[in-house]
Design an enzyme around this catalytic site. Structure first.
Site, PDB file in Angstrom:
ATOM      1  N   CYS A   1      -2.117   3.035   8.990  1.00  0.00           N
ATOM      2  CA  CYS A   1      -3.144   2.062   8.564  1.00  0.00           C
ATOM      3  C   CYS A   1      -4.284   1.969   9.573  1.00  0.00           C
ATOM      4  CB  CYS A   1      -2.556   0.671   8.431  1.00  0.00           C
ATOM      5  SG  CYS A   1      -1.105   0.538   7.432  1.00  0.00           S
TER       6      CYS A   1
ATOM      7  N   HIS B   1       0.873  -1.176   0.000  1.00  0.00           N
ATOM      8  CA  HIS B   1       0.000   0.000   0.000  1.00  0.00           C
ATOM      9  C   HIS B   1       0.919   1.239   0.000  1.00  0.00           C
ATOM     10  CE1 HIS B   1      -3.639  -2.075   2.132  1.00  0.00           C
ATOM     11  NE2 HIS B   1      -3.983  -1.815   0.891  1.00  0.00           N
TER      12      HIS B   1
END
Ligand code: ARG
Length: 272
Positions: free
Chosen positions: A267, A171
């Site tokens: 996150c 990511h």
């Protein structure tokens, strides 16, 4: 630099059902069943307390069977009352989609779906750069390259796509963090050479804060920047000094249990 007068809102989800139950990224390999629930809870509470010094935290209700729901960065990309909702690449996380959708609808957001057939993992792969008024969007592992023109239209903001090449940094928010004042904390080796050149063309040398492999593996780029505070799992002295030179205050808070699932501070938060 003065802190923004209006406190930001951050979405988090308590780790009641957090664990490593499957493997969908390299960090999870060999970690199945090994996350310590009590330590995870303590680390999450410490992170929440730090975030709350700078922002208001809203909570999503956790649900059994969805161990990665704690990673609210992947709920979607919220901007100005709209949210582009996520469509997860892996079936293991698709059960989270209706819960995130429901949360945004209940809280008055206009929910926008990604185009049919495309995957998008929200603020994990789309990071706003306030100094340049653009979104950096990661592709290569989770979110699809074809999203860029759609996001540009949906958000009415310039989008700069970057190609991720290292499966450990799957990511964008695992290896790239725009900071206030136009600074950029990032791990150059996680990108292909064209993307590195794009970054260098847009971000001046004195604004770039590159990190090395060991620092990146500590999830130092997975940071939450709130005002001048940079909240992250860990920062070695060299990086702390470099950030201090740029007037940032590093706030380390260990998130080792969540790193077993491939995530850390950023996150576990979603800016609303
Ligand atoms: N286990 C999760 C996954 O692989 C971790 C997500 C981390 N989130 C993030 N924004 N980087 O999907």
């Amino acid at each position: 630099m003065p802190e923004t007068p209006c406190r930001k809102k951050i979405l988090m989800c308590p780790p009641d059902f957090f664990g490593v139950d499957y493997v969908i990224n390299p960090w999870m390999e060999g970690q199945r069943g090994l996350a310590d629930a009590a330590e995870a809870r303590g680390q999450w509470l410490d992170l929440k307390a730090r975030v709350e010094r700078h922002a208001d935290v809203l909570l999503l209700t956790p649900r059994p069977g969805l161990p990665d729901l704690v990673f609210t960065a992947n709920a979607g990309l919220a901007s100005g009352g709209n949210v582009v909702i996520s469509r997860f690449r892996y079936p293991e996380r698709r059960g989270e989609e209706p819960l995130f959708r429901d949360w945004f609808e209940t809280h008055g957001y206009r929910v926008i779906d990604p185009p049919a057939g495309l995957f998008f993992e929200g603020a994990g792969d789309a990071l706003y750069d306030a100094a340049r008024e653009l979104f950096w969007v990661g592709r290569g592992f989770r979110s699809d390259a074809e999203l860029a023109p759609f996001l540009e239209k949906a958000l009415d903001t310039r989008v700069v796509p970057l190609r991720l090449t290292d499966p450990r940094f799957y990511h964008l928010d695992t290896c790239f963090c725009p900071l206030p004042g136009g600074f950029l904390l990032y791990f150059p080796e996680a990108f292909d050479s064209a993307s590195r050149a794009t970054i260098e063309a847009i971000v001046a040398d004195d604004k770039r804060i590159p990190v090395n492999g060991a620092e990146a593996e500590d999830f130092c780029c997975n940071a939450v920047a709130l005002g001048q505070a940079v909240i992250l799992n860990a920062a070695m002295p060299r990086l702390r000094d470099r950030l201090a030179q740029a007037a940032f205050v590093v706030e380390p808070t260990p998130l080792t249990q969540f790193m077993k699932a491939g995530g850390a501070a950023k996150c576990l938060t979603l800016e609303l």
